[in-house]
Scaffold this motif. Structure first.
Motif, mmCIF file in Angstrom:
data_model
loop_
_atom_site.group_PDB
_atom_site.id
_atom_site.type_symbol
_atom_site.label_atom_id
_atom_site.label_comp_id
_atom_site.label_asym_id
_atom_site.label_seq_id
_atom_site.Cartn_x
_atom_site.Cartn_y
_atom_site.Cartn_z
ATOM 1 N N GLN A 87 48.031 39.469 49.041
ATOM 2 C CA GLN A 87 47.578 40.100 48.428
ATOM 3 C C GLN A 87 46.533 40.129 48.090
ATOM 4 N N ASP A 88 45.237 40.721 47.640
ATOM 5 C CA ASP A 88 44.081 41.167 48.052
ATOM 6 C C ASP A 88 42.929 41.616 46.751
ATOM 7 N N LYS A 89 42.911 41.281 45.104
ATOM 8 C CA LYS A 89 42.308 42.359 44.913
ATOM 9 C C LYS A 89 41.242 41.986 43.877
ATOM 10 N N THR A 90 40.479 42.854 43.598
ATOM 11 C CA THR A 90 39.637 43.154 43.081
ATOM 12 C C THR A 90 39.267 43.411 41.487
ATOM 13 N N TYR A 91 39.362 43.720 40.646
ATOM 14 C CA TYR A 91 38.787 43.758 39.217
ATOM 15 C C TYR A 91 37.403 44.104 38.915
ATOM 16 N N GLU A 101 40.981 48.662 39.317
ATOM 17 C CA GLU A 101 41.041 48.152 39.996
ATOM 18 C C GLU A 101 39.851 48.613 41.331
ATOM 19 N N PRO A 103 38.552 49.835 45.055
ATOM 20 C CA PRO A 103 39.305 50.043 46.184
ATOM 21 C C PRO A 103 38.819 49.040 46.928
ATOM 22 N N HIS A 104 39.503 48.562 47.923
ATOM 23 C CA HIS A 104 39.366 47.271 49.211
ATOM 24 C C HIS A 104 38.583 47.905 50.325
ATOM 25 N N HIS A 112 36.762 39.541 51.898
ATOM 26 C CA HIS A 112 38.538 39.928 51.637
ATOM 27 C C HIS A 112 38.164 38.337 51.683
ATOM 28 N N LEU A 235 48.863 35.847 45.873
ATOM 29 C CA LEU A 235 48.038 36.866 45.403
ATOM 30 C C LEU A 235 46.793 37.012 45.429
ATOM 31 N N MET A 237 43.458 37.443 42.880
ATOM 32 C CA MET A 237 42.861 37.830 41.941
ATOM 33 C C MET A 237 41.307 37.534 41.708
ATOM 34 N N GLY A 239 37.284 38.777 39.832
ATOM 35 C CA GLY A 239 36.491 39.617 39.363
ATOM 36 C C GLY A 239 35.723 40.172 38.332
#
Length: 570
Positions: A87-91, A101, A103-104, A112, A235, A237, A239
């Motif tokens: 999973q790849d998340k940016t905040y 968060e 959107p991808h 990515h 995962l 993350m 930000g």
């Protein structure tokens, strides 16, 4: 100290630094030597850490592109890439308690991480060290390269390792052991960000005359073991926002779920920050109190800590890569792609390209020949190519140059326009269409610092609680940093009066805060006078002082070999 007779050793290639670039260069040279029936071609790697990997510090999410080329069957050979990104998340942290968060699709494509791996770069480098030794590379950990050796014509001859057993007074102790001279046809400098010998070579040969000033960040990392119920292997993350935005500091953070219920987390604070009261270590501690981060760490245990400067000037700041007798590779040159927040694959590729060029040069010399465009000299019976310009040519025709060129505006956009507008610029540049011009950032980081009378905001840093947030000394303790106490300080002041007489009144001596290891202190004497104290035994070799000191009065040089941090799994 009187003249010391030193033993010397001869190699075809000497490499300074057993990191991703240095070991990849060594491996590539030996692979080609074996494939081309030159099995006696000798390669030596010297490493100042107590072991290979001891000084390696990175996030890290590894893009395996270069590793795929160096060892196509790395999985079968046991490379420690065990956790693919899932999973790849940016905040965006909007305040000390809120977040959003992204959107991808809004995240620049460079960030990515499909197909990448969460790793301990230190363990990856340890594995590379084993592969190098299997190929009969001579790897010498615990030996710091302290000096560059030159031929009479000004070309590089090799390096000298540091003397052991020099006391604080500069005189030999009963433990004295002189350093070695290591001579080579070619010497490759792979010291990582702000290498102290690379810095000298850039100045001596004016290698950066056509480049923008180099730019840096300070990366501060912790490794935690967390509650298994909270762990999500793979995962990733990233930000930005709070707390950096509050102080006007460009910066970002990461939190990666690796293996064995461990998470790697930390911040990168841009060293172009203006406010002299900014305290990067405490920014990192404060960041952990945000609910998004705190919820992951509560019930866990911090098991390691470290810090390292990060080179982030990218394509625009690359110096000339070659000089008579040697080359710069990896972050000694500045190959990190800050748009990806990654430099391991680029460092490896630079080492591999250089290794190919070096092998070809030596093979040509063995054949008593050469190629058009090489400068050649005759030494004894050997024809020896002095400056391997084909390394630059190989770089120019590689995916490494294409990748860095396509990301050339990322850092300057953030510097010029700030987090939000700069982020929008980079989204367009990376995801929509290439901006057809180049931005430049010509202000060196140390010149960005404003004086205390020019800033209005002084951050309030809460006292550490010892559970979630910590002080610097307890952090240095778990970095396993050790130095021989009785040795000259490896942190050199050009003028000992400047910290108290210049830096203190103008900038409240920022070394007290930008150092993530508590090396520098202003001490008040009984008579009320102030004294600048250097606790060099605390140094984690991050090089921030060499970069950010506004008077450019501090020079970092290598201490005795084996000194510094001993990072496990970092």
């Amino acid at each position: 100290m009187e003249h010391i007779e030193r033993e010397s050793m001869e190699f075809d290639v000497v490499i300074v630094g057993a990191g991703p670039s240095g070991l990849s260069a060594a491996i590539k040279i030996r692979q080609l030597a074996i494939e081309n029936n030159l099995p006696d071609l000798s390669v030596c790697v010297v490493e100042k850490g107590s072991e290979v990997g001891a000084h390696i510090l990175s996030g890290a999410v590894l893009e395996p592109r270069a590793l795929n080329e160096l060892f196509p069957n790395w999985k079968e050979e046991g490379a420690p890439l065990n956790v693919p990104v899932t999973q790849d998340k940016t905040y965006f942290l909007l305040s000390d308690s809120t977040h959003k968060e992204a959107p991808h699709w809004m995240v620049p494509k460079t960030m990515h991480n499909d197909g990448n791996y969460v790793v301990s770069l230190g363990n990856v480098v340890r594995w590379l060290g084993q592969k190098a030794e299997e190929l009969e590379v001579s790897v010498f950990p615990g030996f710091a390269a302290s000096e560059i050796l030159f031929h009479e014509d000004g070309s590089v001859k090799g390096i000298q390792t540091g003397d052991m057993g020099i006391g604080k007074d500069g005189q030999p102790t009963h433990n004295f052991a002189p350093g070695y001279e290591l001579h080579a046809k070619y010497t490759l400098f792979a010291e990582g960000c702000r290498g102290h010998l690379g810095k000298r070579l850039i100045a001596k040969y004016n290698l950066d005359k056509d480049a923008d000033p180099q730019h840096y960040g300070i990366g501060i990392k912790e490794l935690w073991e967390i509650d298994p119920e909270k762990h999500q292997a793979g995962l990733v993350m990233h930000g930005t926002g709070w707390p950096f935005a509050e102080t006007g500091t460009a910066g970002g953070w990461w939190l990666y779920h690796g293996e064995n219920n461990q998470v790697s987390l930390g911040v990168i604070a841009d060293l172009s920050y203006e406010n002299p009261h900014v305290y990067p270590f405490m920014e990192m501690q404060r960041w952990k109190t945000h609910p998004l981060i705190k919820q992951v760490l509560e019930g866990g245990k911090r098991i390691s800590y470290g810090a390292r400067a990060v080179v982030k000037g990218g394509f625009n700041s690359l110096p000339k890569l070659t000089f008579p007798g040697g080359c710069l590779i990896g972050d000694d040159a500045g190959f990190l792609n800050f748009a990806k927040i990654k430099g391991s694959h680029t460092a490896m590729k630079s080492g591999m390209l250089c290794g190919e060029a070096i092998f070809e040069a030596i093979a040509a010399g063995v054949a008593q020949g050469g190629e058009v465009g090489f400068a050649r000299v005759t030494e004894g019976d050997d024809v020896f190519i002095k400056e391997v310009i084909t390394y630059t040519q190989k770089y120019e025709n590689s995916w490494l140059k294409e990748e860095l060129y396509n990301s050339r505006n990322f850092g300057p956009a953030m510097h010029k326009f700030g987090t939000w507008i700069g982020g929008g610029f980079n989204f367009i540049d990376q995801n929509v269409f290439r901006i057809p011009f180049t931005l430049h950032d010509l202000l060196p980081d140390f010149q960005a610092l404003k004086t205390v009378d020019a800033v209005n905001f002084k951050p309030d840093y809460p006292k550490p609680d010892g559970k979630l947030t910590f002080d610097r000394l307890s952090s240095v303790f778990i970095s396993n940093t050790v130095h021989e106490e009785n040795q000259p300080s490896h942190l050199k002041l050009a003028d000992a009066s400047i910290p108290v007489n210049v830096n203190l009144p103008k900038w409240d001596e920022p070394a007290q805060r930008y150092c993530p290891a508590g090396v520098y202190e202003i001490v008040e004497e009984n008579d009320g006078s102030k004294r600048f104290q250097i606790n060099s035994a605390n140094c984690v070799h991050c090089k921030t002082c060499d970069i950010k000191d506004p008077s450019q009065n501090i020079t970092w040089v290598a201490p005795e070999g084996g000194g510094g941090p001993n990072y496990p799994n970092m």
